[in-house]
Write an enzyme that holds these catalytic residues in place. Structure first.
Site, PDB file in Angstrom:
ATOM      1  N   HIS A 185       0.838  -1.196   0.000  1.00  7.83           N
ATOM      2  CA  HIS A 185       0.000   0.000   0.000  1.00  7.83           C
ATOM      3  C   HIS A 185       0.877   1.251   0.000  1.00  7.83           C
ATOM      4  O   HIS A 185       1.946   1.281   0.608  1.00  7.83           O
ATOM      5  CB  HIS A 185      -0.917  -0.011   1.221  1.00  7.83           C
ATOM      6  CG  HIS A 185      -2.035   0.971   1.159  1.00  7.83           C
ATOM      7  ND1 HIS A 185      -1.846   2.324   1.410  1.00  7.83           N
ATOM      8  CD2 HIS A 185      -3.357   0.828   0.862  1.00  7.83           C
ATOM      9  CE1 HIS A 185      -2.992   2.947   1.283  1.00  7.83           C
ATOM     10  NE2 HIS A 185      -3.932   2.071   0.960  1.00  7.83           N
TER      11      HIS A 185
ATOM     12  N   GLU B 134      -3.832   2.546  -6.967  1.00  2.00           N
ATOM     13  CA  GLU B 134      -4.189   3.561  -5.976  1.00  2.00           C
ATOM     14  C   GLU B 134      -3.227   4.735  -6.124  1.00  2.00           C
ATOM     15  O   GLU B 134      -2.184   4.772  -5.482  1.00  2.00           O
ATOM     16  CB  GLU B 134      -4.169   2.976  -4.568  1.00  2.00           C
ATOM     17  CG  GLU B 134      -3.046   1.979  -4.284  1.00  2.00           C
ATOM     18  CD  GLU B 134      -2.416   2.197  -2.927  1.00  2.00           C
ATOM     19  OE1 GLU B 134      -3.121   2.532  -1.986  1.00  2.00           O
ATOM     20  OE2 GLU B 134      -1.186   2.044  -2.837  1.00  2.00           O
TER      21      GLU B 134
END
Length: 220
Positions: free
Chosen positions: A98, A147
């Site tokens: 992430h 993302e």
């Protein structure tokens, strides 16, 4: 994927009591959902994986669990680490790489590659996060979440046309992966993303913290 996958990433939020309240709300409102067309996944912090597993089983909820991270090392003398075999006791999925871990924990591609390998070896479904269409996707990652850092927690999601272009490039280079979008996804904007080519679902942050908001997203 046959179903769109919706992953609620709780990040570093929720106590045990708050998690109990969340799952009890889902239990009481599960009739509002159609689980036949969606894969519903919750990614709580490590402290809540065991309790979340218990509540999902107790209430017979059509929900899978996901860990937010995994060690890049196997079982052994690695104080403070949680290895893939330990994660697999509770979860079916794991998030790797992430952008917040890249930013705050300074994770590099070699760390992420090792984590993907460790998770894949025990049978976890790996969700590898990438920040753009040129990011490498490592062997063992079955799901890729795009993302863009500018969209994470900003309230400013990426443009659907740009997402489609990024997806097209990733699919060309890695045709075997399923693609998710993550970054300021909310009930009021989710419909603009649902028609994007190659979209298999969403990695959702802040909008997944309240159960009524999460149900609204699922009903898109």
């Amino acid at each position: 994927m046959d179903k769109k996958i919706f992953i609620a990433n709780w990040k570093s939020h929720k106590t045990k009591d708050e998690a109990i309240a969340f799952f009890e709300y889902l239990k009481d409102n599960i009739s509002k959902l159609d689980p036949s067309s969606k894969e519903i996944v919750i990614a709580p912090p490590f402290t809540l994986l065991s309790k979340s597993r218990h509540l999902i089983d107790k209430y017979k909820l059509p929900i899978k669990l996901c860990a937010q991270n995994v060690s890049s090392f196997p079982e052994g003398a690695y104080t403070g680490e949680i290895n893939a075999k330990q994660v697999k006791e509770f979860a079916e999925y794991v998030i790797v790489g992430h952008s917040e871990r890249r930013k705050y924990l300074h994770e590099k591609d070699y760390d992420i590659e090792n984590k993907v390998r460790e998770a894949d070896e025990v049978g976890l479904q790996v969700i590898q996060c990438v920040q753009d269409e040129n990011s490498p996707v490592f062997k063992g990652a079955k799901i890729v979440a795009f993302e863009p850092p500018s969209a994470i927690g900003s309230g400013n999601p990426d443009d659907p046309q740009h997402i489609a272009e990024v997806f097209e490039k990733i699919k060309k280079d890695y045709p075997q992966v399923n693609l998710l979008y993550g970054g300021s996804v909310a009930p009021e904007n989710i419909n603009q993303f649902l028609e994007i080519d190659n979209l298999s679902g969403f990695l959702i942050g802040g909008a997944s913290l309240e159960p009524d908001s999460f149900i609204s997203l699922l009903n898109g």
